[in-house]
Design a protein around this motif. Sequence first.
Motif, PDB file in Angstrom:
ATOM      1  N   UNK A   1     -16.279  58.913 -44.328  1.00 18.69           N
ATOM      2  CA  UNK A   1     -15.988  59.959 -45.290  1.00 18.69           C
ATOM      3  C   UNK A   1     -14.372  60.398 -45.626  1.00 18.69           C
ATOM      4  N   UNK A   2     -13.686  59.104 -44.827  1.00 14.76           N
ATOM      5  CA  UNK A   2     -12.139  59.477 -45.139  1.00 14.76           C
ATOM      6  C   UNK A   2     -11.694  58.255 -45.940  1.00 14.76           C
ATOM      7  N   UNK A   3     -12.262  57.339 -46.289  1.00 11.46           N
ATOM      8  CA  UNK A   3     -11.681  56.270 -46.601  1.00 11.46           C
ATOM      9  C   UNK A   3     -12.016  55.901 -48.193  1.00 11.46           C
ATOM     10  N   UNK A   4     -11.179  55.106 -49.022  1.00 15.65           N
ATOM     11  CA  UNK A   4     -11.720  54.609 -50.284  1.00 15.65           C
ATOM     12  C   UNK A   4     -11.199  52.885 -50.054  1.00 15.65           C
ATOM     13  N   UNK A   5     -12.015  51.998 -50.396  1.00 12.67           N
ATOM     14  CA  UNK A   5     -11.896  50.727 -50.259  1.00 12.67           C
ATOM     15  C   UNK A   5     -11.598  49.873 -51.566  1.00 12.67           C
ATOM     16  N   UNK A   6     -10.678  48.827 -51.452  1.00 14.17           N
ATOM     17  CA  UNK A   6     -10.647  48.024 -52.394  1.00 14.17           C
ATOM     18  C   UNK A   6     -11.080  46.518 -51.810  1.00 14.17           C
ATOM     19  N   UNK A   7     -11.887  45.997 -52.720  1.00 12.75           N
ATOM     20  CA  UNK A   7     -12.598  44.687 -52.275  1.00 12.75           C
ATOM     21  C   UNK A   7     -11.777  43.588 -52.806  1.00 12.75           C
ATOM     22  N   UNK A   8     -11.175  42.593 -51.789  1.00 10.64           N
ATOM     23  CA  UNK A   8      -9.988  41.661 -52.173  1.00 10.64           C
ATOM     24  C   UNK A   8     -11.020  40.368 -52.631  1.00 10.64           C
ATOM     25  N   UNK A   9     -10.842  39.860 -53.745  1.00  5.32           N
ATOM     26  CA  UNK A   9     -11.424  38.696 -54.385  1.00  5.32           C
ATOM     27  C   UNK A   9     -10.403  37.580 -54.272  1.00  5.32           C
ATOM     28  N   UNK A  10     -10.951  36.267 -54.006  1.00 11.37           N
ATOM     29  CA  UNK A  10      -9.868  35.082 -53.808  1.00 11.37           C
ATOM     30  C   UNK A  10      -9.835  34.430 -55.052  1.00 11.37           C
ATOM     31  N   UNK A  11      -8.873  34.034 -55.468  1.00 12.16           N
ATOM     32  CA  UNK A  11      -8.432  33.077 -56.610  1.00 12.16           C
ATOM     33  C   UNK A  11      -7.360  32.025 -56.093  1.00 12.16           C
ATOM     34  N   UNK A  12      -7.837  30.856 -55.539  1.00 11.94           N
ATOM     35  CA  UNK A  12      -7.054  29.689 -55.256  1.00 11.94           C
ATOM     36  C   UNK A  12      -6.067  29.642 -56.398  1.00 11.94           C
ATOM     37  N   UNK A  13      -4.710  29.329 -56.098  1.00 13.00           N
ATOM     38  CA  UNK A  13      -3.843  29.157 -57.372  1.00 13.00           C
ATOM     39  C   UNK A  13      -2.915  27.764 -57.012  1.00 13.00           C
ATOM     40  N   UNK A  14      -3.105  26.707 -57.609  1.00 13.82           N
ATOM     41  CA  UNK A  14      -2.383  25.647 -57.407  1.00 13.82           C
ATOM     42  C   UNK A  14      -0.671  25.866 -57.824  1.00 13.82           C
ATOM     43  N   UNK A  15      -0.673  26.924 -58.636  1.00 14.91           N
ATOM     44  CA  UNK A  15       0.839  27.115 -59.174  1.00 14.91           C
ATOM     45  C   UNK A  15       1.588  28.153 -58.228  1.00 14.91           C
TER      46      UNK A  15
ATOM     47  N   UNK B   1      -4.885  38.552 -54.826  1.00 13.21           N
ATOM     48  CA  UNK B   1      -3.312  38.313 -54.674  1.00 13.21           C
ATOM     49  C   UNK B   1      -3.399  36.707 -55.039  1.00 13.21           C
ATOM     50  N   UNK B   2      -2.883  36.364 -56.094  1.00 11.62           N
ATOM     51  CA  UNK B   2      -2.844  34.760 -56.293  1.00 11.62           C
ATOM     52  C   UNK B   2      -1.976  34.183 -55.647  1.00 11.62           C
ATOM     53  N   UNK B   3      -1.379  34.766 -54.702  1.00 11.98           N
ATOM     54  CA  UNK B   3      -0.353  33.890 -53.985  1.00 11.98           C
ATOM     55  C   UNK B   3       1.158  34.036 -54.493  1.00 11.98           C
ATOM     56  N   UNK B   4       2.105  33.910 -53.588  1.00 13.35           N
ATOM     57  CA  UNK B   4       3.286  34.396 -53.737  1.00 13.35           C
ATOM     58  C   UNK B   4       3.969  33.393 -54.480  1.00 13.35           C
TER      59      UNK B   4
ATOM     60  N   UNK C   1       0.497  40.643 -55.954  1.00 11.26           N
ATOM     61  CA  UNK C   1       2.101  40.261 -55.941  1.00 11.26           C
ATOM     62  C   UNK C   1       2.050  38.955 -56.726  1.00 11.26           C
ATOM     63  N   UNK C   2       3.115  37.971 -56.176  1.00 11.48           N
ATOM     64  CA  UNK C   2       3.103  36.669 -56.897  1.00 11.48           C
ATOM     65  C   UNK C   2       4.182  36.726 -57.839  1.00 11.48           C
ATOM     66  N   UNK C   3       4.655  37.826 -58.309  1.00  7.56           N
ATOM     67  CA  UNK C   3       5.809  37.727 -59.396  1.00  7.56           C
ATOM     68  C   UNK C   3       6.887  36.924 -59.034  1.00  7.56           C
ATOM     69  N   UNK C   4       7.199  35.955 -59.851  1.00  7.90           N
ATOM     70  CA  UNK C   4       8.312  35.089 -59.160  1.00  7.90           C
ATOM     71  C   UNK C   4       9.648  35.249 -59.527  1.00  7.90           C
ATOM     72  N   UNK C   5      10.673  34.829 -58.780  1.00  7.25           N
ATOM     73  CA  UNK C   5      12.101  35.005 -59.092  1.00  7.25           C
ATOM     74  C   UNK C   5      12.555  33.474 -59.324  1.00  7.25           C
ATOM     75  N   UNK C   6      13.902  33.350 -59.820  1.00  4.84           N
ATOM     76  CA  UNK C   6      14.288  32.297 -60.062  1.00  4.84           C
ATOM     77  C   UNK C   6      15.334  31.645 -59.173  1.00  4.84           C
ATOM     78  N   UNK C   7      14.797  30.862 -58.286  1.00  8.20           N
ATOM     79  CA  UNK C   7      15.420  30.245 -57.434  1.00  8.20           C
ATOM     80  C   UNK C   7      16.507  29.057 -57.764  1.00  8.20           C
ATOM     81  N   UNK C   8      15.829  28.258 -58.768  1.00 12.94           N
ATOM     82  CA  UNK C   8      16.451  27.085 -59.252  1.00 12.94           C
ATOM     83  C   UNK C   8      16.791  26.895 -60.608  1.00 12.94           C
ATOM     84  N   UNK C   9      16.641  28.063 -61.393  1.00 10.95           N
ATOM     85  CA  UNK C   9      16.775  28.052 -62.809  1.00 10.95           C
ATOM     86  C   UNK C   9      15.720  27.523 -63.911  1.00 10.95           C
ATOM     87  N   UNK C  10      14.784  27.595 -63.357  1.00 12.45           N
ATOM     88  CA  UNK C  10      13.402  27.262 -64.063  1.00 12.45           C
ATOM     89  C   UNK C  10      12.375  28.257 -64.302  1.00 12.45           C
TER      90      UNK C  10
END
Length: 383
Positions: free
Chosen positions: A128-142, A178-181, A218-227
């Motif tokens: 009676x006190x919670x709302x749930x989010x069901x996490x779906x998996x999306x493997x991501x080679x990138x 979460x498609x991976x960091x 999440x997974x939004x990238x930052x530019x560690x090596x200028x690419x």
Amino acid sequence: MTTFLGDEEIRRLAAEHGTPLLVLDCETVRRQVRLLRAALPKVDFYYAVKALPHPAVLRTMQQQGVGFDLASSGEIEQVRRFYVNPRNTIHTHPIKKRNDIRDSLRFGCTTFVVDNRDELSKFVEFRHRVGLLLRVSFPNPDATVDLSRKFGCAPAETLDLLRVARQLGLHVKGLSFHVGSQSRTASMHAHAVHECARIIREYNRDGDTPLSTLDIGGGFPVDYCGTMPDIDAFCAPIREALTSLGGDIHVIAEPGRYLVAPAAISITSVMGKARRCDRPWYYLDDGVYGAYSGRIFDHANYPIRSLRPGPAVSSVLAGPTCDSIDIVHDDIALPALEIGDLVIGEMMGAYTISTSTEFNSLERCRVVVLHEDLTSDSVAHIA
Ligand SMILES: Cc1ncc(COP(=O)(O)O)c(C=O)c1O
């Protein structure tokens, strides 16, 4: 690349505070929030506290009206200190102890992520006190850090799990992924949005309590090596995919790295040197058991430089512990360094001091905070 400190200022801070040091710039945090908001204008953000749970970062996020993604009772305690409205928090660890649920509910955070039947059952007593989010998996080679092997249900299982939840009397508010960091492209984000939009449409066709939320992780990238492309270009496919969702779906995200990585630099000193196998080795006063822990846990390749000019040769940068794994870089072009020279690691805000240790009883680096807004009336009011 980090630009918030000039070399003279770096030298001054090192002289004033000593090394190893992490310099954290709240103005850069505010800029990252602005840029991500502009790139994903209809998305509400919950900062993934695990990336950098420093009080100055939490205060800055709170002032910017960013919510909090919490994954442990310890993280709840961190944000509680800032009088964060619990309604602006979500608990995103898919696997929880009963006490984790209780602590979260006591705090007032009532949105939880789950990804399987056993986890659903844990919520029956709290239904009676919670709302749930069901996490779906999306493997991501990138993605540099792919999280979908450890968490998430297969898209094909999702409708069944939603029906199980309904039979258990649980309120599922929506889906999450979460498609991976540090994802190099947004292809998997876009694919996941389309898949989730399809599942939501199908479930809502016959569900009496329709799914109303999509958490794009999440997974939004930052530019560690200028690419990397800039964040606006990166997010274009996500913006496009989000148009496939009905306008009545509330879209949220849990960014960590993007908001804080460029906001910190590490300043270390060369504390010793040697010549081994015909290459110079420099021993720094911080290493992979400290702020450079992300070299191991996060597979991150930070831009590293010295302040000394001169012709560069292939060198090794080692950390201060006795362990042989404590190598910060084993092939980096550096000029000939002297003991006491400063070595700077850029883009070191995310998954650096949050995963560091005190191995060898070495103290963690000190943190110096710049441009923190300490005025009490600067806290944004969140609806
Ligand atoms: C559940 C969850 N949410 C959000 C994040 C933050 O992801 P990122 O730093 O890639 O934005 C993570 C990172 O591991 C995570 O596990």
